[in-house]
Design a protein around this motif. Sequence first.
Motif, PDB file in Angstrom:
ATOM      1  N   GLU A  35       0.863  -1.194  -0.114  1.00 43.59           N
ATOM      2  CA  GLU A  35      -0.184  -0.173  -0.106  1.00 43.59           C
ATOM      3  C   GLU A  35       0.828   1.346  -0.032  1.00 43.59           C
ATOM      4  OE1 GLU A  35      -3.412   0.529   2.777  1.00 43.59           O
ATOM      5  OE2 GLU A  35      -2.777  -1.745   3.295  1.00 43.59           O
ATOM      6  N   PHE A  37       1.361   3.409   1.995  1.00 46.56           N
ATOM      7  CA  PHE A  37       1.960   3.769   3.405  1.00 46.56           C
ATOM      8  C   PHE A  37       3.455   3.266   3.453  1.00 46.56           C
ATOM      9  CE2 PHE A  37       0.730  -0.721   4.671  1.00 46.56           C
ATOM     10  CZ  PHE A  37       1.721  -1.065   5.216  1.00 46.56           C
ATOM     11  N   GLY A  89       0.006  -5.489   5.567  1.00 42.68           N
ATOM     12  CA  GLY A  89      -0.604  -6.428   6.373  1.00 42.68           C
ATOM     13  C   GLY A  89      -1.416  -7.485   5.414  1.00 42.68           C
ATOM     14  N   GLY A  90      -2.338  -8.112   5.920  1.00 42.27           N
ATOM     15  CA  GLY A  90      -2.988  -9.339   5.108  1.00 42.27           C
ATOM     16  C   GLY A  90      -3.516  -8.882   3.948  1.00 42.27           C
ATOM     17  N   SER A  91      -4.005  -7.803   3.721  1.00 39.46           N
ATOM     18  CA  SER A  91      -4.354  -7.343   2.569  1.00 39.46           C
ATOM     19  C   SER A  91      -3.330  -7.288   1.396  1.00 39.46           C
ATOM     20  CB  SER A  91      -5.058  -5.895   2.395  1.00 39.46           C
ATOM     21  OG  SER A  91      -6.068  -5.968   3.368  1.00 39.46           O
ATOM     22  N   ASP A  94      -2.194 -11.116   0.719  1.00 42.68           N
ATOM     23  CA  ASP A  94      -3.376 -11.867   0.028  1.00 42.68           C
ATOM     24  C   ASP A  94      -3.127 -11.201  -1.563  1.00 42.68           C
ATOM     25  OD1 ASP A  94      -4.007 -13.178   2.456  1.00 42.68           O
ATOM     26  OD2 ASP A  94      -5.877 -12.183   2.513  1.00 42.68           O
ATOM     27  N   THR A 123       3.494  -6.454   7.921  1.00 40.07           N
ATOM     28  CA  THR A 123       3.822  -5.260   8.496  1.00 40.07           C
ATOM     29  C   THR A 123       2.580  -5.193   9.791  1.00 40.07           C
ATOM     30  OG1 THR A 123       2.529  -3.810   7.100  1.00 40.07           O
ATOM     31  CG2 THR A 123       4.985  -4.047   6.795  1.00 40.07           C
ATOM     32  N   THR A 124       1.990  -6.114  10.090  1.00 38.71           N
ATOM     33  CA  THR A 124       0.874  -6.037  11.026  1.00 38.71           C
ATOM     34  C   THR A 124       1.027  -7.496  11.733  1.00 38.71           C
ATOM     35  OG1 THR A 124      -0.873  -7.250   9.678  1.00 38.71           O
ATOM     36  CG2 THR A 124      -0.935  -4.830   9.807  1.00 38.71           C
ATOM     37  N   THR A 127      -3.031 -11.158  10.776  1.00 37.51           N
ATOM     38  CA  THR A 127      -3.830 -12.334   9.845  1.00 37.51           C
ATOM     39  C   THR A 127      -2.780 -13.740   9.776  1.00 37.51           C
ATOM     40  OG1 THR A 127      -2.605 -11.805   7.824  1.00 37.51           O
ATOM     41  CG2 THR A 127      -4.315 -10.723   8.316  1.00 37.51           C
ATOM     42  N   SER A 129      -1.144 -14.432   7.272  1.00 34.59           N
ATOM     43  CA  SER A 129      -1.113 -14.735   6.043  1.00 34.59           C
ATOM     44  C   SER A 129       0.238 -15.160   5.620  1.00 34.59           C
ATOM     45  CB  SER A 129      -1.858 -13.618   5.120  1.00 34.59           C
ATOM     46  OG  SER A 129      -1.807 -13.851   3.772  1.00 34.59           O
ATOM     47  N   THR A 132       0.127 -19.087   5.600  1.00 32.84           N
ATOM     48  CA  THR A 132      -1.110 -19.763   5.411  1.00 32.84           C
ATOM     49  C   THR A 132      -1.291 -20.107   3.757  1.00 32.84           C
ATOM     50  OG1 THR A 132      -2.771 -17.956   4.986  1.00 32.84           O
ATOM     51  CG2 THR A 132      -2.210 -18.682   7.178  1.00 32.84           C
ATOM     52  N   VAL A 134      -4.076 -19.432   2.152  1.00 33.78           N
ATOM     53  CA  VAL A 134      -5.433 -18.772   2.247  1.00 33.78           C
ATOM     54  C   VAL A 134      -5.383 -17.197   1.591  1.00 33.78           C
ATOM     55  CG1 VAL A 134      -7.439 -18.025   3.612  1.00 33.78           C
ATOM     56  CG2 VAL A 134      -6.266 -19.871   4.235  1.00 33.78           C
ATOM     57  N   LYS A 144     -17.077 -10.875   0.074  1.00 33.67           N
ATOM     58  CA  LYS A 144     -15.823 -11.196   0.462  1.00 33.67           C
ATOM     59  C   LYS A 144     -15.774 -12.652   0.831  1.00 33.67           C
ATOM     60  CE  LYS A 144     -12.018  -9.628   3.417  1.00 33.67           C
ATOM     61  NZ  LYS A 144     -11.970  -9.174   4.813  1.00 33.67           N
ATOM     62  N   LEU A 163       8.940  -3.861  11.644  1.00 28.88           N
ATOM     63  CA  LEU A 163       8.006  -3.231  10.707  1.00 28.88           C
ATOM     64  C   LEU A 163       6.742  -3.248  11.268  1.00 28.88           C
ATOM     65  CD1 LEU A 163       9.137  -5.614   7.702  1.00 28.88           C
ATOM     66  CD2 LEU A 163      10.034  -3.206   8.162  1.00 28.88           C
ATOM     67  N   SER A 166       5.322   0.639  13.691  1.00 25.86           N
ATOM     68  CA  SER A 166       4.759   2.008  13.204  1.00 25.86           C
ATOM     69  C   SER A 166       3.197   1.719  13.077  1.00 25.86           C
ATOM     70  CB  SER A 166       5.150   2.302  11.687  1.00 25.86           C
ATOM     71  OG  SER A 166       4.982   0.961  10.900  1.00 25.86           O
ATOM     72  N   THR A 175      -5.915  -5.978  14.748  1.00 25.44           N
ATOM     73  CA  THR A 175      -4.993  -7.194  14.052  1.00 25.44           C
ATOM     74  C   THR A 175      -4.631  -8.031  15.211  1.00 25.44           C
ATOM     75  OG1 THR A 175      -2.909  -5.858  14.260  1.00 25.44           O
ATOM     76  CG2 THR A 175      -3.994  -5.856  12.118  1.00 25.44           C
TER      77      THR A 175
HETATM   78  P1  NAD Z   1      -4.629  -4.705   6.198  1.00 21.89           P
HETATM   79  O1  NAD Z   1      -3.523  -5.400   5.668  1.00 21.89           O
HETATM   80  O2  NAD Z   1      -5.931  -4.494   5.652  1.00 21.89           O
HETATM   81  O3  NAD Z   1      -4.145  -3.308   6.833  1.00 21.89           O
HETATM   82  C1  NAD Z   1      -4.841  -2.454   7.885  1.00 21.89           C
HETATM   83  C2  NAD Z   1      -4.522  -0.801   7.930  1.00 21.89           C
HETATM   84  O4  NAD Z   1      -3.211  -1.097   8.336  1.00 21.89           O
HETATM   85  C3  NAD Z   1      -4.153  -0.277   6.351  1.00 21.89           C
HETATM   86  O5  NAD Z   1      -4.710   1.035   6.474  1.00 21.89           O
HETATM   87  C4  NAD Z   1      -2.935  -0.300   6.541  1.00 21.89           C
HETATM   88  O6  NAD Z   1      -2.393   0.952   5.679  1.00 21.89           O
HETATM   89  C5  NAD Z   1      -2.519  -0.281   7.884  1.00 21.89           C
HETATM   90  N1  NAD Z   1      -0.963  -0.769   8.023  1.00 21.89           N
HETATM   91  C6  NAD Z   1      -0.525  -1.828   7.911  1.00 21.89           C
HETATM   92  N2  NAD Z   1       0.873  -2.113   8.652  1.00 21.89           N
HETATM   93  C7  NAD Z   1       1.054  -1.002   9.017  1.00 21.89           C
HETATM   94  C8  NAD Z   1       2.180  -0.427   9.573  1.00 21.89           C
HETATM   95  N3  NAD Z   1       3.226  -1.138  10.065  1.00 21.89           N
HETATM   96  N4  NAD Z   1       2.024   0.842  10.096  1.00 21.89           N
HETATM   97  C9  NAD Z   1       1.233   1.532   9.888  1.00 21.89           C
HETATM   98  N5  NAD Z   1      -0.074   1.183   9.562  1.00 21.89           N
HETATM   99  C10 NAD Z   1      -0.039  -0.212   8.787  1.00 21.89           C
HETATM  100  O7  NAD Z   1      -4.938  -5.329   7.612  1.00 21.89           O
HETATM  101  P2  NAD Z   1      -4.632  -6.900   8.054  1.00 21.89           P
HETATM  102  O8  NAD Z   1      -5.615  -7.045   9.350  1.00 21.89           O
HETATM  103  O9  NAD Z   1      -3.373  -7.235   8.278  1.00 21.89           O
HETATM  104  O10 NAD Z   1      -5.206  -7.512   7.118  1.00 21.89           O
HETATM  105  C11 NAD Z   1      -6.685  -7.960   6.767  1.00 21.89           C
HETATM  106  C12 NAD Z   1      -6.887  -8.581   5.487  1.00 21.89           C
HETATM  107  O11 NAD Z   1      -6.452 -10.071   5.532  1.00 21.89           O
HETATM  108  C13 NAD Z   1      -8.301  -9.063   5.386  1.00 21.89           C
HETATM  109  O12 NAD Z   1      -8.721  -8.904   4.026  1.00 21.89           O
HETATM  110  C14 NAD Z   1      -8.631 -10.274   6.043  1.00 21.89           C
HETATM  111  O13 NAD Z   1      -9.722 -10.985   5.547  1.00 21.89           O
HETATM  112  C15 NAD Z   1      -7.399 -11.059   5.267  1.00 21.89           C
HETATM  113  N6  NAD Z   1      -7.079 -12.277   6.247  1.00 21.89           N
HETATM  114  C16 NAD Z   1      -6.244 -13.060   5.643  1.00 21.89           C
HETATM  115  C17 NAD Z   1      -5.744 -14.302   6.211  1.00 21.89           C
HETATM  116  C18 NAD Z   1      -5.040 -15.248   5.484  1.00 21.89           C
HETATM  117  O14 NAD Z   1      -4.664 -16.502   5.872  1.00 21.89           O
HETATM  118  N7  NAD Z   1      -4.777 -15.010   3.982  1.00 21.89           N
HETATM  119  C19 NAD Z   1      -6.027 -14.673   7.556  1.00 21.89           C
HETATM  120  C20 NAD Z   1      -6.898 -13.448   7.951  1.00 21.89           C
HETATM  121  C21 NAD Z   1      -7.050 -12.405   7.557  1.00 21.89           C
END
Ligand code: NAD
Length: 351
Positions: A35, A37, A89-91, A94, A123-124, A127, A129, A132, A134, A144, A163, A166, A175
């Motif tokens: 992303e 960011f 993050g997970g987004s 994925d 960076t979160t 998830t 992910s 996984t 998935v 979804k 990471l 932040s 998360t």
């Molecule tokens: P995300 O990736 O959507 O990020 C959430 C927010 O955090 C965003 O606005 C992003 O810009 C911000 N962000 C991320 N890292 C940051 C950092 N280090 N510093 C500052 N801001 C940061 O959130 P997520 O919870 O990690 O991922 C959610 C997605 O993952 C969902 O779509 C969910 O369904 C999916 N998911 C996937 C699996 C899998 O196994 N693949 C498992 C659970 C969830």
Amino acid sequence: MNYQFYMPTKVIIGKNKLEELKNMNLENNIMIVCEKFAYNLGYIDRLKEILDNVFVFDEVEPNPPTYVINNGVKFALENNIKTIIALGGGSSIDTAKAISCLEEDIENPKELKRKTKLIAIPTTSGTGSEVTNVGVYTFSNNLKKPLVTDSFWPDISIVDPTLTYSMPKNVTGSTGLDAFTHAIESYWALSTQNISKSIALKTMKLIFENLEKSIDGDKKARDVMSEASMMAGIAFSQTRTTAAHAISFPLTNIYKIPHGLACALSLYKLIEYVNNENPLEEIINYLELNSINELSSWIKKMIEKSGYSFKLRDYGVNNLEEIADISLKANIIELTPIKIDKEKLMNLLKD
Ligand code: NAD
């Protein structure tokens, strides 16, 4: 005893392990999936110092829509990409998983087979992910849903807790609650086994002891949360999740509630429902609690500490029947260790 356990991803974990990318002899061209960011936090500059021939695709959106994946595939084909690095993050992870299959239309794939090397760098702490098979996507009908395939196991995951320093409070809390939900749902899923159960139990304790400090910005606690969310990912990658995740999908789709928070909003009640029919004594004892209500209160406290309300009505959720009907369609709901029919689900949502 009748199960398989398969987790082919190499995990490299520790502070500043991002630098390990230097020694991996990655095949060019390299595409970073992230992303915007990631630029602002200087992560892209760091990657560009470590690697040559880097192409940045920064169009990732939360709850990844399939059109972003189709754009990413076009970008990868135009730039002759051989290695994909997901940083986010997970987004982001994925999105990268789906792009790495180089299918021109992800909603109608010919075969979901990975065509590039895939490295995941979270960076979160949520998830899992990065470990996984998935990927969860928002399809053009605005629904979804997860895709599950062995092509989605990353080759390598670099879990570098620095990471995550932040992350703002709300992202840290939401998360972290996602990781806790993975652990407890993997522990109690009807598909569980002793390997996932052991990992899940230890993970729950690490999160129970560190999430609050992590929300407050304590770096040592964030280090633990990075490891814990990866562990929870390994646990649930083998078992899948249960009702709290099923309920989270419509809450995110319709009301735009962040994923981890959407899981936690039903989890604190779900654990009471499960405990009534199927006592969770091992968890209560291992976390050194007196009752399941203490765990339920802890989840509510973590939701509030992250700056959110734990009441569905505060998110404008007014059509519980719609949430129940959509949740019941997710097949993971059948892995919940108590029978969840519409009446029970409506009661849970009302509670
Ligand atoms: P995300 O990736 O959507 O990020 C959430 C927010 O955090 C965003 O606005 C992003 O810009 C911000 N962000 C991320 N890292 C940051 C950092 N280090 N510093 C500052 N801001 C940061 O959130 P997520 O919870 O990690 O991922 C959610 C997605 O993952 C969902 O779509 C969910 O369904 C999916 N998911 C996937 C699996 C899998 O196994 N693949 C498992 C659970 C969830």
